[in-house]
Design a protein around this motif. Structure first.
Motif, short mmCIF file in Angstrom:
data_model
loop_
_atom_site.label_atom_id
_atom_site.label_comp_id
_atom_site.label_asym_id
_atom_site.label_seq_id
_atom_site.Cartn_x
_atom_site.Cartn_y
_atom_site.Cartn_z
N ILE A 198 0.69 -1.27 0.04
CA ILE A 198 -0.02 0.14 0.00
C ILE A 198 0.89 1.32 -0.04
O ILE A 198 0.72 2.36 -0.89
N THR A 212 -11.08 7.22 0.77
CA THR A 212 -10.53 5.85 0.31
C THR A 212 -8.86 5.98 -0.41
O THR A 212 -8.63 7.17 -0.90
N ARG A 229 -7.84 0.80 -0.20
CA ARG A 229 -8.05 0.80 1.01
C ARG A 229 -9.49 1.37 1.46
O ARG A 229 -9.84 2.60 0.72
N THR A 234 -9.45 0.04 6.38
CA THR A 234 -9.22 -1.51 6.19
C THR A 234 -8.84 -1.71 4.62
O THR A 234 -9.30 -0.94 3.81
N SER A 235 -7.92 -2.86 4.61
CA SER A 235 -7.71 -3.18 3.09
C SER A 235 -8.68 -3.93 2.50
O SER A 235 -9.46 -4.43 3.18
#
Length: 488
Positions: A198, A212, A229, A234-235
């Motif tokens: 990420i 996001t 994300r 959260t992913s």
RNA sequence: GCCUCGGUAGGGUAGUGGACAUCCUAGAAGCCUCCGGAGCUUUUGACCCGGGUUCGAAUCCCGGCCGAGGCGCCA
């Protein structure tokens, strides 16, 4: 005596002389015929990877059988291969299962297979969610807990996922499908790989930071942003999938995924992103959907033909068939033969159709053991074995004469080329087509050219040919994951 | 609406530029003097439609029509 060439109209004809055919036959009688030279290339092949929220159905096993046949072909072609199953243990579907086990009547019913049990709870939980959408918040909460590493919740998820995988293992074993390693999606959160991927994505010029994190891939033809994300931090699946493929790219020379047609878009986005990050993109074998005559399958709606039901029915039908043909055999022997026949019927029926063709599941076809079927191939093999057994000792002779002999020898000689094409084109169905052609050619030869009743060198050369055919068909069947039984 | 993949005899299916388009099923006619008939031989029957590229197209390109799948915080 080698290869002669002439031109006829716009065509150039190559005539393969008996010397060429003889050389091929000499290789074809030896064990392991068709194996190509060992290579150093490391290949990782991912297949099946079904979500552990219910039993494998006839759509999933199209993936398994295409994947497993490719795997066998890669090994035959001399590659160093690892076959992986990517276990999705942190998706919404698993959270729904976990929620169901906590809040619904979810006791195990005696005799119920683990994956069928999971499906029952999953279907019931979805029904509750449809009635009361606020349950979704509880499911979201479970997903956040897993992502943050809450050990209680993680254990809960993994317990149900493991049970489901135990159920899958039984099905896959019955289908002769093997994996070398199960890779768990959540490991890529725990080991920090997802976080690292990420952070690399954040630095790309295509990165868009709103609530996001997403990539704008419009310049590559993707209209919608590729979300990495969620706004709650959260992913999403895509992020973990990128981490997984990073790891594969680092450890293997060739990365191959077998995926359903529903993954086409996300797989293309993944390939595109891997390239942007300067990484090896996976090669993807997409297969189109298997639907039922009444419409598409759905685990969630409980609308599917499970692989287990298919296996049970085909085995039953095979047992009846074997019993009718060979009543003198012990029940144990008939059971063993019928399991091999059932395996052949199922695998061949699925692998013979090219992956890019969508199909409708047909019980009548699945239960047909004639002509264009796995059992037909096994039968040709068993016949050849029977001839060789009756023949006893003979002197190998490679000087062929009749058209039938030469036609069969040429077909036998083609096998290594077929193996090579399967792995370069990633088309496992070529092997199925070849197996049928080989058996067909043999059956025609067998009909016109007496083997045991001929004498002298004619008998020798025909026995040599039968021996080469039997060995070639055996190797072909093994590559298709079908038992090359000697009697049936 | 847009994107991807398919469209081959009545049904299913192989075949990514070249010689009479593969095989199964279905229909018709044969073969048990045969090494296991889950078989063999003969035969009927097809490249979705319209343009284009090419000496040549089922195959490549464009446009339709039909089917399957997909289209930002599901996986």
């Amino acid at each position: 005596m080698g290869i002669t060439v002439d031109a006829k109209g716009p065509y150039i004809n190559f005539h393969f002389g008996t010397a060429y055919v003889s050389e091929s036959l000499k290789a074809a009688v030896r064990p392991g015929y068709g194996s190509l030279p060992k290579k150093e290339t490391r290949v990782v092949l991912e297949h099946t990877s079904a979500n552990p929220n219910g039993p494998l159905h006839v759509g999933h096993i199209r993936n398994s059988i295409i994947g497993d046949t490719l795997a066998r072909a890669f090994r035959k072609a001399g590659y160093r291969l690892e076959v992986q199953y990517y276990v999705n243990d942190m998706g919404r579907q698993i959270a729904i299962v976990a929620w169901g086990f906590e809040h619904l009547d979810s006791a195990h019913v005696a005799g119920e297979k683990e994956d069928a049990h999971i499906a029952r709870v999953y279907i019931a939980a979805n029904r509750e969610i449809d009635k009361d959408p606020s349950i979704t918040q509880q499911v979201d909460r479970l997903m956040q807990l897993v992502e943050s590493g809450d050990s209680e919740t993680v254990k809960k998820f993994q317990r149900e996922v493991s049970r489901c995988l135990d159920g899958f293992a039984v099905t896959l074993k019955a289908l002769n499908v093997q994996h070398d390693r199960f890779v768990w999606e959540s490991d890529f959160i725990r080991n920090g790989d997802t976080r690292r991927v990420i952070s690399r994505i954040e630095k790309l010029p295509q990165a868009r930071h709103d609530e996001t994190l997403a990539l704008d891939l419009e310049e590559f033809g993707f209209k919608n942003p590729y979300v990495i994300r969620r706004s709650d931090g959260t992913s999403v699946y895509a992020a973990r999938d990128l981490a997984f493929h990073f790891w594969k790219a680092a450890n293997f020379d060739r990365v191959i995924d077998v995926l359903g047609a529903d993954h086409k878009l996300i797989a293309a986005q993944l390939q595109c992103t891997m390239k942007l990050l300067g990484q090896k993109a996976p090669e993807i074998v997409h297969f189109e959907f298997v639907s039922l005559p009444e419409g598409s399958m759905s685990t969630r709606a409980g609308k599917f033909v499970s692989a287990d039901d298919l296996i049970t029915e085909v085995r039953k039908r095979a047992f009846d068939e074997v019993t009718a043909r060979r009543p003198e055999l012990d029940e144990g022997v008939r059971t063993a033969i019928s399991q091999s026949v059932a395996l052949a019927a199922i695998r061949y029926d699925i692998v013979k159709v090219s992956p890019e063709k969508s199909t409708v599941f047909d019980w009548k076809e699945a239960l047909n053991f004639e002509r264009q079927s796995g059992p037909y191939l096994q039968y040709a093999h068993a016949r050849a074995c029977s001839i060789l057994e009756k023949a006893g000792q003979f002197t190998e002779c490679y000087d062929l004469e009749t058209d039938q002999e030469i036609a069969l020898a040429k077909k036998i000689a083609k096998f290594p080329v077929v193996i090579d094409r399967v792995v370069t084109e990633l088309h496992p169905h070529l092997l199925a087509t070849y197996a049928h052609e080989l058996a067909d050619t043999f059956n025609t030869f067998y009909h016109f050219e007496p083997v045991l009743k001929s004498e002298g060198t004619v008998r020798d050369r025909r026995l040599t040919l039968v021996s080469a055919m039997q060995n070639t068909l055996k190797e072909t069947l093994l590559t298709l994951g079908i038992d090359a039984i000697r009697t049936m």
